[in-house]
Enzyme design. Structure first.
Site, short mmCIF file in Angstrom:
data_model
loop_
_atom_site.label_atom_id
_atom_site.label_comp_id
_atom_site.label_asym_id
_atom_site.label_seq_id
_atom_site.Cartn_x
_atom_site.Cartn_y
_atom_site.Cartn_z
CG ASN A 37 -0.50 -0.35 2.48
OD1 ASN A 37 0.47 -1.08 2.61
ND2 ASN A 37 -1.13 0.17 3.51
CD GLU A 53 -1.52 4.58 4.41
OE1 GLU A 53 -1.08 5.42 5.23
OE2 GLU A 53 -2.22 3.60 4.75
CB CYS A 82 -5.27 -1.32 -1.98
SG CYS A 82 -6.60 -0.59 -1.04
CD GLU A 111 -5.60 -5.51 -2.06
OE1 GLU A 111 -4.66 -4.86 -1.58
OE2 GLU A 111 -6.60 -5.86 -1.39
CB CYS A 139 -11.00 -2.44 0.02
SG CYS A 139 -10.29 -1.77 -1.49
CB CYS A 149 -8.81 -4.43 -3.97
SG CYS A 149 -7.61 -3.13 -3.59
N1 THU Z 1 -5.37 -1.58 2.24
C1 THU Z 1 -4.83 -2.36 1.27
O1 THU Z 1 -3.67 -2.16 0.85
N2 THU Z 1 -5.59 -3.36 0.76
C2 THU Z 1 -6.88 -3.62 1.15
O2 THU Z 1 -7.57 -4.40 0.50
C3 THU Z 1 -7.40 -3.00 2.35
C4 THU Z 1 -6.71 -1.75 2.77
C5 THU Z 1 -4.57 -0.47 2.76
C6 THU Z 1 -5.08 0.88 2.32
C7 THU Z 1 -4.54 1.78 3.40
O3 THU Z 1 -3.22 2.17 3.03
C8 THU Z 1 -4.45 0.88 4.63
O4 THU Z 1 -4.58 -0.45 4.15
C9 THU Z 1 -5.54 1.15 5.65
O5 THU Z 1 -6.78 1.12 5.07
#
Ligand code: THU
Length: 160
Positions: A62, A64, A73, A75, A112, A115
């Site tokens: 991830n 940010e 995210c 994936e 999520c 994704c």
């Molecule tokens: N996150 C992911 O990388 N993948 C997901 O499917 C769920 C959430 C990350 C996004 C964000 O940087 C952190 O987790 C908190 O939500």
């Protein structure tokens, strides 16, 4: 009115150690990827590793951003890289996990909604299933394709 139900099929393992060597390797790569996440705002590290038909393993984590929605995210980072650089290679398996201190978290990280939609598009594009492996210290769930995680999906057939 008819009450209807859907069934979600998946395999469950008690531990990462119970996986075969190829899946275990993919999980290890996802853990390393998670340790390199750029997530200073959530402090939540997610790693993803995609195994391609040619044997390549593409990792993502991830990413940010101070403007929160601009991040991505793990994936989707991995899938977009794979589809951008290896458009002719099928994605066979995709590991997703949370990472802390070089280990998988004790709980799985379900992808999520956004994704799931992107995994669905990748699967539809390549016309073959993407195995999804949600790994954690205490449990591993394996779905044979994204349809199990995203029933009633929106797809290109609706645009015609
Ligand atoms: N996150 C992911 O990388 N993948 C997901 O499917 C769920 C959430 C990350 C996004 C964000 O940087 C952190 O987790 C908190 O939500």
């Amino acid at each position: 009115m008819i009450q209807k139900n859907i069934v979600v099929n998946f395999q469950e393992y008690k531990s990462i150690d119970d996986l075969d060597n190829l899946d275990k390797e993919l999980v290890e790569k996802a853990i390393v990827a998670g340790s390199n996440a750029y997530s200073p705002y959530s402090n939540f590290h997610v790693g993803a590793a995609a195994k391609l038909g040619n044997g390549n393993i593409i990792c993502g984590n991830n990413q940010e951003n101070a403007a929160y929605p601009s991040g991505l995210c793990a994936e989707r980072t991995a899938l977009f890289y794979a589809n951008a650089n290896f458009p002719d290679q099928k994605i066979e398996s995709l590991v997703i996990l949370g990472e802390k201190n070089g280990e998988a978290l004790k709980d799985i990280v379900p992808p999520c909604g956004a994704c799931r939609q992107v995994i669905w598009e990748s699967q539809n594009r390549q016309k073959s299933p993407i195995r999804i492996i949600l790994a954690s210290k205490n449990k591993v769930m394996i779905f044979d394709d994204i349809n199990q995680l995203l029933p009633f999906s929106f797809d290109d057939s609706l645009l015609k």
